[in-house]
Design an enzyme around this catalytic site. Structure first.
Site, mmCIF file in Angstrom:
data_model
loop_
_atom_site.group_PDB
_atom_site.id
_atom_site.type_symbol
_atom_site.label_atom_id
_atom_site.label_comp_id
_atom_site.label_asym_id
_atom_site.label_seq_id
_atom_site.Cartn_x
_atom_site.Cartn_y
_atom_site.Cartn_z
ATOM 1 N N CYS A 134 -5.925 -2.005 11.861
ATOM 2 C CA CYS A 134 -5.440 -0.763 11.456
ATOM 3 C C CYS A 134 -6.146 0.325 11.960
ATOM 4 C CB CYS A 134 -5.941 -0.718 8.930
ATOM 5 S SG CYS A 134 -4.451 -0.959 9.045
ATOM 6 N N CYS A 139 -7.851 2.002 4.634
ATOM 7 C CA CYS A 139 -7.962 2.769 3.135
ATOM 8 C C CYS A 139 -9.182 1.590 2.418
ATOM 9 C CB CYS A 139 -6.754 2.535 2.529
ATOM 10 S SG CYS A 139 -5.721 3.279 3.839
ATOM 11 N N ASP A 171 3.905 -4.539 -8.557
ATOM 12 C CA ASP A 171 3.480 -5.626 -7.049
ATOM 13 C C ASP A 171 2.459 -6.327 -8.397
ATOM 14 O OD1 ASP A 171 4.821 -7.252 -5.324
ATOM 15 O OD2 ASP A 171 3.791 -6.005 -3.956
ATOM 16 N N ARG A 180 8.896 -14.543 -0.551
ATOM 17 C CA ARG A 180 9.147 -13.459 -1.870
ATOM 18 C C ARG A 180 10.555 -13.670 -1.545
ATOM 19 N NH1 ARG A 180 4.836 -11.011 -3.322
ATOM 20 N NH2 ARG A 180 3.481 -12.621 -2.874
ATOM 21 N N TYR A 181 11.681 -12.694 -0.845
ATOM 22 C CA TYR A 181 12.757 -12.912 -1.976
ATOM 23 C C TYR A 181 13.189 -13.848 -1.318
ATOM 24 C CZ TYR A 181 10.435 -9.218 -3.920
ATOM 25 O OH TYR A 181 9.723 -8.230 -4.629
ATOM 26 N N ARG A 197 -4.269 -5.719 1.290
ATOM 27 C CA ARG A 197 -5.074 -6.644 2.420
ATOM 28 C C ARG A 197 -6.161 -6.813 3.345
ATOM 29 N NH1 ARG A 197 0.826 -5.839 4.264
ATOM 30 N NH2 ARG A 197 1.818 -6.678 2.908
ATOM 31 N N CYS A 238 -7.030 -1.099 0.295
ATOM 32 C CA CYS A 238 -6.262 -1.960 -0.094
ATOM 33 C C CYS A 238 -5.723 -3.506 0.052
ATOM 34 C CB CYS A 238 -6.608 -2.036 1.831
ATOM 35 S SG CYS A 238 -4.989 -2.681 3.117
ATOM 36 N N ARG A 252 15.157 -11.522 2.528
ATOM 37 C CA ARG A 252 14.016 -10.808 3.542
ATOM 38 C C ARG A 252 12.266 -11.222 3.310
ATOM 39 N NH1 ARG A 252 14.938 -8.567 -0.949
ATOM 40 N NH2 ARG A 252 14.152 -7.000 -3.035
ATOM 41 N N ASP A 303 -3.314 -2.073 -6.591
ATOM 42 C CA ASP A 303 -3.674 -3.533 -6.802
ATOM 43 C C ASP A 303 -4.337 -3.739 -7.408
ATOM 44 O OD1 ASP A 303 -0.805 -4.271 -6.308
ATOM 45 O OD2 ASP A 303 -1.442 -4.513 -4.442
ATOM 46 N N LYS A 311 7.862 -6.079 -6.628
ATOM 47 C CA LYS A 311 7.955 -5.392 -7.022
ATOM 48 C C LYS A 311 8.659 -5.252 -8.359
ATOM 49 C CE LYS A 311 7.263 -3.539 -2.693
ATOM 50 N NZ LYS A 311 7.046 -4.859 -1.936
#
Ligand SMILES: *Cc1c(COP(=O)(O)O)cnc(C)c1O
Length: 376
Positions: free
Chosen positions: A131, A135, A337, A118-119, A140, A138, A122, A300, A344
């Site tokens: 995981c 959570c 985000d 996206r950037y 994702r 989450c 990076r 999110d 962000k």
């Protein structure tokens, strides 16, 4: 003069809280079992029968997937706030305005499977869908699966590594998932070595919750792998100061002693960590174990997440209560985000109040006193 005899290595610490919990709900496990991260994963709470035995929580017809390590269950068992972050709830079935399965449009910015680019300089490298602890909020959760074994991912990884090699503008790789530190040592070592060999990379980051939910994973074998990769940064997902147990302190001190630079990422969650004092004690606790608070995320708009959402003013008010009132090192960036893949975006209280006719910058400080700065 007495000769000092070298003492055998101490047992990894087992806090009083986890020992009592272990003896109550995992009687058959030895301390060695408990301190073994693979035992923790194999014995994680993944069914409602176990959830009910330990926490008295009943499945109520939704059968949503769940996963909690025994260690983290011991933390949740002793915390008033953390249960809500890992216990499935009917609220997840409520779909509200603005919510979606992939709110950050990560799949739109994916040049090859596993990568989100996206950037410009990076890239986010999603290396696993697993995981150790799921959570409920989450971002994702669309890709998280509950299987411990994954099909061999090496082919997909190699395509991603090739892409990074070909894109010389990339100087920073963020390894995330799922949780990369749940990968076996051999795979993790392969991944980190391959990335370390790419000359144009300045740094590698690992995004993980393992030091918080599975601190026994931070053992000497892992450290031997991590310390060969330099400079290595770790972004640690944490929520509340109740998580900062003896075991977590030991794990984080080991990481810091071995040159790993740690930052934290915290999601702002309604009635869990949305009070300024709660956040402040978390950030003070993190600094004591050499983790620099890095980001507070506005929750999110994931499908079924409305019950976790606070207002944006709540987040700004937290920053307002930190800046000036405590060490600058204890103050993370509060960001949204941006839904749709905007990245962000930081939010701040209104310290900058504009400019007057003479070109002075008008400012207000943490005590609401006004100041001017002459801007040439
Ligand atoms: C968060 C994120 C990054 C890293 O952002 P920083 O502000 O540098 O920490 C990179 N790529 C994606 C897709 C991200 O979501």
């Amino acid at each position: 003069m007495s000769i000092k005899v070298e003492e055998p290595p101490a047992e990894p610490p087992l806090g009083k809280q986890s020992l009592e919990f272990k003896n109550k709900f995992f009687k058959e496990a030895s301390i060695q079992d408990w301190n073994n991260w693979k035992w923790q994963i194999h014995n994680s709470i993944t069914d409602y029968k176990r959830l009910e035995e330990i926490f008295g929580i009943k499945e109520s017809g939704h059968n949503l997937p769940l996963r909690i390590t025994p260690y983290y269950a011991s933390v949740v068992y002793n915390s008033k706030k953390l249960g809500k972050t890992v216990f499935p709830s009917m609220n997840e079935l409520v779909h509200s305005k603005g919510e979606s399965l992939d709110p950050l449009h990560e799949e739109h910015d994916s040049p090859v499977k596993c990568l989100v680019h996206r950037y410009p300089d990076r890239v986010l490298f999603l290396v696993t869908n697993f995981c150790s602890t799921n959570c409920r909020y989450c971002t994702r959760s669309r890709i998280i699966n509950n299987k411990e074994e994954e099909k061999n991912q090496l082919n997909e990884w190699n395509l991603a590594i090739d892409y990074i090699e070909q894109h010389k503008e990339i100087r920073d790789v963020i390894i995330s998932g799922g949780d990369p530190l749940t990968l076996p040592d051999s795979l993790l070592s392969y991944l980190l070595t391959s990335l370390s060999e790419i000359k144009h990379l300045d740094m590698i980051r690992i995004g993980t919750k393992v030091p918080i939910v599975l601190p026994m994973r931070i053992n000497s074998d892992l450290i031997d792998i991590l310390k060969t990769v330099k400079p290595l940064y770790m972004s640690i997902h944490c929520t509340h100061s109740d998580e900062l147990t003896e075991e977590v302190k030991t794990a984080c001190n080991l990481l810091a002693d071995n040159g790993i630079v740690m930052g934290s990422q915290t999601v702002l969650l309604k009635e869990i960590n949305d009070e300024p004092e709660t956040m402040k004690s978390l950030f003070h606790g993190l600094l004591k174990i050499r983790i620099r608070p890095y980001y507070i995320y506005q929750c999110d708009p994931l499908l079924g997440s409305a019950h976790f959402k606070t207002s944006v003013e709540t987040g700004i008010n937290i920053i307002e209560n930190l800046r000036g009132h405590t060490s600058g090192y204890a103050i993370p960036h509060y960001v949204i985000d941006a839904p749709g893949g905007g990245g962000k975006i930081p939010l701040l209280p209104k310290y900058y109040q504009g400019q007057d006719e003479e070109g002075n910058i008008l400012l207000r400080n943490y005590e609401y006193k006004n100041y001017q700065y002459f801007n040439n």
